[in-house]
Design a protein around this motif. Structure first.
Motif, PDB file in Angstrom:
ATOM      1  N   THR A  72     -47.231  20.860  97.259  1.00 21.84           N
ATOM      2  CA  THR A  72     -46.438  21.060  98.470  1.00 21.84           C
ATOM      3  C   THR A  72     -46.766  19.969  99.475  1.00 21.84           C
ATOM      4  O   THR A  72     -47.933  19.713  99.772  1.00 21.84           O
ATOM      5  CB  THR A  72     -46.738  22.439  99.087  1.00 21.84           C
ATOM      6  N   SER A  86     -41.943  22.689 104.389  1.00 21.99           N
ATOM      7  CA  SER A  86     -41.240  22.594 103.107  1.00 21.99           C
ATOM      8  C   SER A  86     -41.094  23.961 102.441  1.00 21.99           C
ATOM      9  O   SER A  86     -40.096  24.230 101.761  1.00 21.99           O
ATOM     10  CB  SER A  86     -41.976  21.629 102.176  1.00 21.99           C
ATOM     11  N   THR A 104     -38.098  25.601 103.710  1.00 19.87           N
ATOM     12  CA  THR A 104     -36.880  24.925 103.253  1.00 19.87           C
ATOM     13  C   THR A 104     -36.467  25.398 101.874  1.00 19.87           C
ATOM     14  O   THR A 104     -35.304  25.763 101.648  1.00 19.87           O
ATOM     15  CB  THR A 104     -37.088  23.405 103.250  1.00 19.87           C
ATOM     16  N   TRP A 105     -37.415  25.407 100.908  1.00 22.26           N
ATOM     17  CA  TRP A 105     -37.000  25.816  99.572  1.00 22.26           C
ATOM     18  C   TRP A 105     -36.811  27.328  99.480  1.00 22.26           C
ATOM     19  O   TRP A 105     -36.054  27.809  98.650  1.00 22.26           O
ATOM     20  CB  TRP A 105     -37.954  25.289  98.516  1.00 22.26           C
ATOM     21  N   PRO A 154     -42.821  17.938  93.941  1.00 26.18           N
ATOM     22  CA  PRO A 154     -42.638  18.867  95.066  1.00 26.18           C
ATOM     23  C   PRO A 154     -41.717  20.013  94.647  1.00 26.18           C
ATOM     24  O   PRO A 154     -40.730  19.786  93.938  1.00 26.18           O
ATOM     25  CB  PRO A 154     -41.981  17.993  96.146  1.00 26.18           C
ATOM     26  N   ASN A 173     -39.458  21.568  96.215  1.00 24.44           N
ATOM     27  CA  ASN A 173     -38.073  21.461  96.655  1.00 24.44           C
ATOM     28  C   ASN A 173     -37.241  20.609  95.705  1.00 24.44           C
ATOM     29  O   ASN A 173     -36.039  20.856  95.529  1.00 24.44           O
ATOM     30  CB  ASN A 173     -38.002  20.919  98.083  1.00 24.44           C
TER      31      ASN A 173
END
Length: 296
Positions: free
Chosen positions: A63, A68, A71-72, A151, A153
């Motif tokens: 991460t 983040s 966001t995901w 990552p 995302n």
């Protein structure tokens, strides 16, 4: 309806669809951990417990950034909202189009709703089944002796895009069937397009897939090929039924109809005696009055 009324109707349909998606998204946000764990299962992660597995090809999930995770989480929950609300927004799309159809065409609403949502969910299921192969192929391009740092995302972006693309792609044959049922295209014409359709579906599958491997591309293209030919078969059967019920169904709209120009004998006309002199506001000559009959 006036243009402003059409736009108002479109706005109401869009608002109802968005509200359904937002409601399911909120519910999915409470279970985002379980959903993320389910989506991460196909990913070969490099952990001490999995050392030596996956043929040395695995990814290290890392991460980056403080926001983040939010966001995901929002991305995954929104995707679940779109998938979960598919019966609602499909109905709103059809309800916006249905008032412009004839009464006998509106009966296809039931067919659209019974087939639309299951086809979309079938595409979602195909995407989930194809996801492990896609991930393994992408990781196989990693050079030997290196471990990709992935990552979440990026991974969830691939997963959610595959889910939505597969779901929408499985709706394409249903669109062809509905166009045939409302008389926009015939089954014979759809069958004549099969070469271009197969090529177009293949190109679409190649660009829609995040990976470049042929297995993932065929996994998307093959079901759509089968559904396309199934749609053509249904369209041909519908055209046959339409010709059987309507003898004029096969006539071209631009073709002139046959006109019977034969001449038949006319029986003699019955003589009619002259009527009494009408009460005229203007004097009528005597010679003209003798020629008048009831019709005059």
């Amino acid at each position: 309806m006036a243009l402003a009324d059409h736009l108002r109707e479109l706005r109401n349909r869009v608002v109802k669809s968005v509200l359904a998606i937002v409601l399911i998204t909120i519910v999915a946000a409470f279970y985002h951990k379980q959903i993320e764990t389910f989506l991460l299962k196909p990913l070969p992660q490099c952990t001490p417990a999995t050392s030596g597995q996956f043929g040395g090809k695995c990814a290290q999930v890392s991460t980056i950034g403080l926001t983040s995770g939010f966001t995901w989480m929002l991305q995954v929950a929104l995707t679940v909202g779109v998938v979960g609300a598919v019966p609602v927004w499909l109905w709103q799309v059809w309800a916006f189009v249905a008032p412009g159809l004839h009464r006998h065409e509106k009966k296809y609403t039931v067919i659209f709703m019974l087939c639309g949502a299951p086809l979309f969910l079938a595409g979602v299921g195909c995407a989930i089944l194809t996801l492990p192969t896609t991930i393994h192929v992408l990781i196989s391009f990693t050079p030997n002796g290196t471990t990709p740092i992935l990552p979440p995302n990026d991974y969830f972006d691939i997963a959610t895009r595959m889910v939505l693309v597969f779901g929408l792609a499985f709706e394409f044959p249903l669109l062809l069937v509905m166009m045939n049922m409302v008389g926009m295209v015939t089954g014979k014409r759809l069958l004549g397009w099969w070469r271009g359709m197969v090529m177009g579906i293949t190109v679409f599958a190649a660009f829609a897939q995040p990976s470049a491997d042929p297995l993932s591309m065929i996994a998307l293209a093959a079901p759509i090929w089968g559904l396309y030919f199934l749609a053509v078969g249904i369209a041909l059967l519908n055209d046959r039924r339409r010709r059987r019920n309507n003898p004029d169904a096969g006539l071209d709209d631009e073709e002139a109809s046959h006109v019977d120009l034969s001449v038949e004998a006319v029986a003699g006309a019955e003589a009619i005696e002259a009527s009494a002199t009408p009460a005229a506001s203007a004097p009528v000559p005597a010679a003209r009055r003798e020629q008048m009959d009831d019709i005059t």
